[in-house]
Design an enzyme around this catalytic site. Structure first.
Site, PDB file in Angstrom:
ATOM      1  N   ASP A 180     -32.095 -23.735  98.351  1.00  0.00           N
ATOM      2  CA  ASP A 180     -31.293 -22.513  98.175  1.00  0.00           C
ATOM      3  C   ASP A 180     -31.759 -21.683  96.972  1.00  0.00           C
ATOM      4  O   ASP A 180     -31.715 -22.165  95.843  1.00  0.00           O
ATOM      5  CB  ASP A 180     -29.835 -22.981  97.989  1.00  0.00           C
ATOM      6  CG  ASP A 180     -28.860 -21.877  97.649  1.00  0.00           C
ATOM      7  OD1 ASP A 180     -29.215 -20.691  97.749  1.00  0.00           O
ATOM      8  OD2 ASP A 180     -27.701 -22.221  97.295  1.00  0.00           O
ATOM      9  N   HIS A 353     -23.643 -21.388  93.757  1.00  0.00           N
ATOM     10  CA  HIS A 353     -25.076 -21.670  93.915  1.00  0.00           C
ATOM     11  C   HIS A 353     -25.699 -22.149  92.609  1.00  0.00           C
ATOM     12  O   HIS A 353     -25.289 -21.751  91.516  1.00  0.00           O
ATOM     13  CB  HIS A 353     -25.805 -20.404  94.382  1.00  0.00           C
ATOM     14  CG  HIS A 353     -25.322 -19.914  95.716  1.00  0.00           C
ATOM     15  ND1 HIS A 353     -25.862 -20.345  96.902  1.00  0.00           N
ATOM     16  CD2 HIS A 353     -24.339 -19.046  96.049  1.00  0.00           C
ATOM     17  CE1 HIS A 353     -25.235 -19.760  97.907  1.00  0.00           C
ATOM     18  NE2 HIS A 353     -24.296 -18.963  97.423  1.00  0.00           N
TER      19      HIS A 353
HETATM   20 ZN   LIG Z   1     -25.136 -18.989 101.981  1.00  0.00          ZN
HETATM   21 ZN   LIG Z   2     -22.326 -20.714 101.232  1.00  0.00          ZN
END
Ligand SMILES: [Zn+2]
Ligand SMILES: [Zn+2]
Length: 539
Positions: A180, A353
């Site tokens: 990510d 994130h």
């Molecule tokens: Zn996402």
């Molecule tokens: Zn997400």
């Protein structure tokens, strides 16, 4: 291996496994388009090879495309955790697709055989509970897909990312890591979700009036934090907004939202309490027009009118592109007399994130032969690639791939090998792919049902309509034979504006309301949908 809007296909001979099926909200220039989903043309004649569709978590950018993509691909079996499946279920039900879908619930730790692949799911922390990453054991090696993740040591649900599993995979050898990249620009570590609980505690402790907390409907853990803090300060909680109500109901039923009886009450009962006993959770923190908070900000919500003394907490930071709408909502809430707390004033939101140090940790822990940054704009992918290189990964083993790129792996090599079609597919209403361009759609509208222009003159001082709106139509109905209908339409247009409090001068919102009201009225009366332009003239 192929990329789309948070969608990936892994193919080996006669077997394909899909990971996620996201959706993107349209940019401004895609006027009149409701949604943008991945283009799955490449997969259309290979649907019979799809052994499974693995879903990492329940956010829109990972599941939002499913109602449009599942029918195109003959409903391959879906695999996701309970909460993820719950959210998908709500979504498919809205599209009347539930009967055709094959939903399979898996848990972190489970392993599945899908053709020549073996998939293993491992827990990751994110801003929604029950998120997983995927280790896919393929005939040429293991690939690890992180899904969206952060390394939070004190998550709301108490379940951190499964480092042990990642270490075990690493020890067995990982061919490629797909990680990510969303927050690669941020140095350091992403703060824990716990910091929000601390902020809520301070806010609840220092507020006497009603508290209204707006966030994403899918942020179940944020709702849990509101509920927990409300209980501590003897407030009851009301839930406002259809998608929020649906998700809260589902999450309680599945046990992801822990609320003792009598804490969440119907909104009518909540509003009868004293202000210091009231907490409301709602949608609209991104300024989405039509959301509960936008309606409140415009003095136009069915149940909740903002009054002086109210405190509104926007518990999310604006997604790029939404800043203006969010700022306008904040302004309007202030005009109604509310105090507004948002990300620039207080830590009311943390990212779900991983930041740079966490991303480095992930790469070093998994120690893949090849590294492929995913999820994010192109610049994020490049920055994430540089990060891997800074840790000692040779540039030739780090692959930046764009939507549609085909990556070919063997046990000892990785390379980009061509592209497949993976552009945008525009979704308008419930149909898919039936519009090439916006122009075409408008032309079709015009050709079928004509056009109607509503012009309203608004007093600059009061923000109120200065009289009945004017309506001009072409190609819709013969105006002279339909004077009655047009008169009624003018009334409908006027009424749609009068629900607004007079000091809100949000003309974009007013125009949308007028257009929606006219569209509904005209369809009911004529079963036709003319193109409607609404114009506000200020005097
Ligand atoms: Zn996402
Ligand atoms: Zn997400």
């Amino acid at each position: 291996m192929r990329f789309g809007k948070n969608m990936m296909a892994v193919e080996f001979q006669d077997d394909i496994v899909l990971i996620d099926g996201g959706l993107m909200f349209p940019e401004d220039e895609m006027l009149g388009i409701d949604l943008v989903i991945p283009d799955v043309t490449y997969l259309l004649d290979k649907a019979h090879k799809i052994r499974g569709w693995l879903i990492t978590h329940g956010h829109e950018d990972h599941v939002g495309g499913l109602p449009y993509l599942l029918p195109q691909l003959d409903f391959p079996p879906l695999y996701g955790t309970r909460l993820t499946q719950g959210l998908i279920q709500v979504k498919l039900d809205e599209h009347h697709l539930l009967a055709d879908a094959q939903l399979n619930v898996i848990q972190a730790g489970d392993s599945l055989n899908l053709g020549c692949f073996q998939a293993e799911f491992f827990r990751v922390c994110h801003s929604i509970p029950d998120s997983v990453g995927i280790a896919l054991h393929t005939p040429v090696g293991t690939i690890v897909h992180t899904g969206d993740f952060k390394l939070d040591h004190t998550p709301v649900d108490g379940k951190p990312t499964d480092y042990a599993k990642l270490a075990q995979l690493s020890a067995q050898g990982v061919l490629a890591l797909f990680s990510d990249s969303t927050r690669v620009e941020a140095p350091g570590y992403t703060p824990s979700e716990k910091t929000i609980s601390d902020t809520f505690d301070t806010v609840f402790n220092n507020t006497e009036g009603r508290l209204i907390v707006a966030t994403f409907a899918s942020l179940i853990s944020r709702v849990q934090q509101v509920v927990d803090t409300a209980m501590k300060y003897q407030r009851k909680v009301g839930v406002v907004g259809r998608s929020m109500l649906n998700n809260v109901h589902m999450a309680r039923e599945l046990g992801y939202l822990k609320v003792p009886e009598g804490v969440i009450l119907p909104i009518e009962e909540i509003l009868a309490l004293r202000p210091e006993q009231i907490a409301i959770v709602t949608t609209g923190a991104q300024g989405e027009p039509g959301s509960a908070l936008s309606r409140m900000a415009n003095g136009d919500h069915r149940f909740v009118s903002i009054v002086p003394g109210d405190t509104v907490v926007l518990s999310s930071s604006p997604i790029p592109g939404n800043e203006e709408a969010v700022a306008r909502n904040i302004g309007n809430l202030y005009r109604q007399g509310a105090k507004v707390l948002y990300h620039r004033l207080l830590p009311v939101h943390v990212s779900g994130h991983a930041s740079q140090e966490e991303l480095k940790f992930m790469i070093n822990l998994v120690k893949p032969k090849y590294f492929v940054p995913i999820h994010g704009e192109f610049q994020h992918l490049v920055l994430h690639a540089r990060l891997a290189e800074s840790l000692g990964w040779p540039a030739e083993d780090v692959i930046v791939a764009e939507d549609g790129d085909v990556l070919e792996f063997t046990q000892t090599s990785a390379r980009k090998n061509g592209k497949v079609q993976a552009g945008y597919v525009f979704v308008d209403g419930l149909g898919v792919g039936d519009i090439g361009t916006v122009v075409l759609r408008d032309r079709r509208h015009l050709a079928q049902d004509g056009i109607l222009v509503a012009v309203v003159t608004v007093d600059r001082q009061t923000g109120r309509a200065a009289g009945l709106p004017d309506i001009i139509s072409r190609g819709f109905v013969y105006q002279r034979d339909n004077e009655e209908l047009i008169e009624e339409a003018r009334q409908v247009a006027l009424e749609s504006l009068n629900h607004q409090k007079d000091h809100t001068a949000d003309y974009g919102y007013a125009k949308n309301k007028m257009r929606d009201a006219l569209s509904a009225f005209l369809y009911e009366r004529t079963k036709r949908r003319p193109m409607i332009l609404s114009v506000v003239v200020e005097v």
